[in-house]
Design a protein around this motif. Structure first.
Motif, PDB file in Angstrom:
ATOM      1  N   GLU A  24       0.827  -1.201   0.000  1.00 62.02           N
ATOM      2  CA  GLU A  24       0.000   0.000   0.000  1.00 62.02           C
ATOM      3  C   GLU A  24       0.861   1.251   0.000  1.00 62.02           C
ATOM      4  OE1 GLU A  24      -3.352   0.539   2.528  1.00 62.02           O
ATOM      5  OE2 GLU A  24      -3.987  -1.544   2.282  1.00 62.02           O
ATOM      6  N   ALA A  25       1.934   1.244   0.767  1.00 61.55           N
ATOM      7  CA  ALA A  25       2.839   2.394   0.797  1.00 61.55           C
ATOM      8  C   ALA A  25       3.469   2.611  -0.576  1.00 61.55           C
ATOM      9  CB  ALA A  25       3.923   2.190   1.858  1.00 61.55           C
ATOM     10  N   ARG A  26       3.849   1.528  -1.249  1.00 63.14           N
ATOM     11  CA  ARG A  26       4.440   1.637  -2.586  1.00 63.14           C
ATOM     12  C   ARG A  26       3.419   2.191  -3.574  1.00 63.14           C
ATOM     13  NH1 ARG A  26       3.905  -1.142  -6.976  1.00 63.14           N
ATOM     14  NH2 ARG A  26       2.878  -2.883  -5.964  1.00 63.14           N
ATOM     15  N   LEU A  27       2.181   1.690  -3.516  1.00 64.37           N
ATOM     16  CA  LEU A  27       1.135   2.168  -4.416  1.00 64.37           C
ATOM     17  C   LEU A  27       0.830   3.647  -4.184  1.00 64.37           C
ATOM     18  CD1 LEU A  27      -1.326  -0.869  -4.287  1.00 64.37           C
ATOM     19  CD2 LEU A  27       0.055  -0.148  -6.240  1.00 64.37           C
ATOM     20  N   LEU A  28       0.780   4.058  -2.931  1.00 67.85           N
ATOM     21  CA  LEU A  28       0.521   5.458  -2.618  1.00 67.85           C
ATOM     22  C   LEU A  28       1.662   6.345  -3.114  1.00 67.85           C
ATOM     23  CD1 LEU A  28      -1.458   7.396  -1.380  1.00 67.85           C
ATOM     24  CD2 LEU A  28      -0.373   7.019   0.833  1.00 67.85           C
ATOM     25  N   THR A  29       2.883   5.871  -2.978  1.00 67.85           N
ATOM     26  CA  THR A  29       4.039   6.620  -3.478  1.00 67.85           C
ATOM     27  C   THR A  29       3.970   6.758  -4.994  1.00 67.85           C
ATOM     28  OG1 THR A  29       5.417   5.908  -1.631  1.00 67.85           O
ATOM     29  CG2 THR A  29       6.563   6.647  -3.615  1.00 67.85           C
ATOM     30  N   GLU A  30       3.618   5.683  -5.681  1.00 66.67           N
ATOM     31  CA  GLU A  30       3.477   5.736  -7.141  1.00 66.67           C
ATOM     32  C   GLU A  30       2.384   6.725  -7.547  1.00 66.67           C
ATOM     33  OE1 GLU A  30       2.797   1.864  -8.791  1.00 66.67           O
ATOM     34  OE2 GLU A  30       4.751   1.107  -8.160  1.00 66.67           O
ATOM     35  N   MET A  31       1.281   6.711  -6.800  1.00 68.08           N
ATOM     36  CA  MET A  31       0.204   7.646  -7.125  1.00 68.08           C
ATOM     37  C   MET A  31       0.670   9.084  -6.961  1.00 68.08           C
ATOM     38  SD  MET A  31      -3.339   5.915  -5.766  1.00 68.08           S
ATOM     39  CE  MET A  31      -4.114   7.499  -5.822  1.00 68.08           C
ATOM     40  N   LYS A  32       1.339   9.385  -5.857  1.00 71.36           N
ATOM     41  CA  LYS A  32       1.753  10.760  -5.563  1.00 71.36           C
ATOM     42  C   LYS A  32       2.839  11.269  -6.504  1.00 71.36           C
ATOM     43  CE  LYS A  32       0.787  11.176  -0.649  1.00 71.36           C
ATOM     44  NZ  LYS A  32       1.398  11.381   0.674  1.00 71.36           N
ATOM     45  N   HIS A  33       3.736  10.402  -6.916  1.00 68.17           N
ATOM     46  CA  HIS A  33       4.896  10.850  -7.674  1.00 68.17           C
ATOM     47  C   HIS A  33       4.819  10.552  -9.174  1.00 68.17           C
ATOM     48  CE1 HIS A  33       7.000  12.100  -4.082  1.00 68.17           C
ATOM     49  NE2 HIS A  33       6.628  10.970  -3.510  1.00 68.17           N
ATOM     50  N   THR A  34       3.890   9.702  -9.572  1.00 65.86           N
ATOM     51  CA  THR A  34       3.797   9.350 -10.993  1.00 65.86           C
ATOM     52  C   THR A  34       2.394   9.589 -11.550  1.00 65.86           C
ATOM     53  OG1 THR A  34       5.509   7.671 -10.696  1.00 65.86           O
ATOM     54  CG2 THR A  34       4.182   7.510 -12.685  1.00 65.86           C
ATOM     55  N   HIS A  35       1.422   8.854 -11.047  1.00 67.54           N
ATOM     56  CA  HIS A  35       0.101   8.825 -11.667  1.00 67.54           C
ATOM     57  C   HIS A  35      -0.666  10.138 -11.516  1.00 67.54           C
ATOM     58  CE1 HIS A  35       0.947   4.691 -12.384  1.00 67.54           C
ATOM     59  NE2 HIS A  35       0.983   4.396 -11.103  1.00 67.54           N
ATOM     60  N   LEU A  36      -0.772  10.650 -10.293  1.00 70.31           N
ATOM     61  CA  LEU A  36      -1.526  11.887 -10.103  1.00 70.31           C
ATOM     62  C   LEU A  36      -0.899  13.065 -10.849  1.00 70.31           C
ATOM     63  CD1 LEU A  36      -2.598  11.570  -6.354  1.00 70.31           C
ATOM     64  CD2 LEU A  36      -4.011  11.246  -8.395  1.00 70.31           C
ATOM     65  N   PRO A  37       0.436  13.233 -10.815  1.00 67.54           N
ATOM     66  CA  PRO A  37       1.012  14.337 -11.591  1.00 67.54           C
ATOM     67  C   PRO A  37       0.740  14.217 -13.094  1.00 67.54           C
ATOM     68  CG  PRO A  37       2.601  13.596  -9.963  1.00 67.54           C
ATOM     69  CD  PRO A  37       1.456  12.611  -9.950  1.00 67.54           C
ATOM     70  N   LEU A  38       0.802  13.005 -13.646  1.00 64.11           N
ATOM     71  CA  LEU A  38       0.525  12.830 -15.071  1.00 64.11           C
ATOM     72  C   LEU A  38      -0.929  13.132 -15.408  1.00 64.11           C
ATOM     73  CD1 LEU A  38       2.537   9.622 -16.024  1.00 64.11           C
ATOM     74  CD2 LEU A  38       2.864  11.934 -16.909  1.00 64.11           C
ATOM     75  N   LEU A  39      -1.849  12.631 -14.590  1.00 68.30           N
ATOM     76  CA  LEU A  39      -3.264  12.900 -14.827  1.00 68.30           C
ATOM     77  C   LEU A  39      -3.559  14.395 -14.729  1.00 68.30           C
ATOM     78  CD1 LEU A  39      -4.798   9.918 -12.827  1.00 68.30           C
ATOM     79  CD2 LEU A  39      -4.850  10.240 -15.316  1.00 68.30           C
ATOM     80  N   GLU A  40      -2.866  15.064 -13.822  1.00 67.27           N
ATOM     81  CA  GLU A  40      -3.027  16.514 -13.695  1.00 67.27           C
ATOM     82  C   GLU A  40      -2.437  17.237 -14.906  1.00 67.27           C
ATOM     83  OE1 GLU A  40      -2.608  19.683 -10.137  1.00 67.27           O
ATOM     84  OE2 GLU A  40      -0.799  18.516 -10.544  1.00 67.27           O
ATOM     85  N   ASP A  41      -1.268  16.802 -15.360  1.00 66.37           N
ATOM     86  CA  ASP A  41      -0.643  17.419 -16.537  1.00 66.37           C
ATOM     87  C   ASP A  41      -1.545  17.330 -17.760  1.00 66.37           C
ATOM     88  OD1 ASP A  41       1.622  18.088 -15.086  1.00 66.37           O
ATOM     89  OD2 ASP A  41       2.851  16.453 -15.894  1.00 66.37           O
ATOM     90  N   TYR A  42      -2.259  16.219 -17.909  1.00 66.67           N
ATOM     91  CA  TYR A  42      -3.158  16.042 -19.042  1.00 66.67           C
ATOM     92  C   TYR A  42      -4.499  16.755 -18.844  1.00 66.67           C
ATOM     93  CZ  TYR A  42      -0.116  12.587 -21.242  1.00 66.67           C
ATOM     94  OH  TYR A  42       0.938  11.960 -21.852  1.00 66.67           O
ATOM     95  N   GLY A  43      -4.728  17.289 -17.661  1.00 63.17           N
ATOM     96  CA  GLY A  43      -5.972  17.998 -17.389  1.00 63.17           C
ATOM     97  C   GLY A  43      -7.136  17.104 -17.045  1.00 63.17           C
ATOM     98  N   PHE A  44      -6.869  15.818 -16.786  1.00 63.86           N
ATOM     99  CA  PHE A  44      -7.945  14.893 -16.442  1.00 63.86           C
ATOM    100  C   PHE A  44      -8.403  15.081 -15.001  1.00 63.86           C
ATOM    101  CE2 PHE A  44      -5.752  11.992 -19.688  1.00 63.86           C
ATOM    102  CZ  PHE A  44      -6.456  12.551 -20.733  1.00 63.86           C
TER     103      PHE A  44
END
Length: 82
Positions: A24-44
């Motif tokens: 869970e800690a690894r998944l949360l780290t991936e979300m914070k540092h990879t997935h959420l920033p990318l989704l935000e960059d695309y405007g989703f």
């Protein structure tokens, strides 16, 4: 899934799979540092890092049909896709 808005990033959805605290800690780290920033960059999404709140972004409707299709056919998809 598509109607839940806003969502707090600390609510990590892992579906029906069991996860360890380390996973869970690894998944949360991936979300914070990879997935959420990318989704935000695309405007989703819009992501408020201070309040940890995620809301639909200006381009969310561009991916809505895809997300609706995934939800409608989730029982036909491989378990690790959701």
């Amino acid at each position: 899934m598509l109607s839940h808005n806003p969502e707090d990033e600390s609510k990590l959805y892992t579906g029906d799979i069991e996860t360890t605290d380390m996973e869970e800690a690894r998944l949360l780290t991936e979300m914070k540092h990879t997935h959420l920033p990318l989704l935000e960059d695309y405007g989703f999404i819009d992501w408020d890092r201070d309040t940890h709140e995620v809301t639909k972004g200006p381009n969310f409707d561009d991916i809505r049909p895809f997300l609706e299709m995934i939800v409608a056919h989730q029982d036909e998809l491989p378990d690790d896709w959701l």
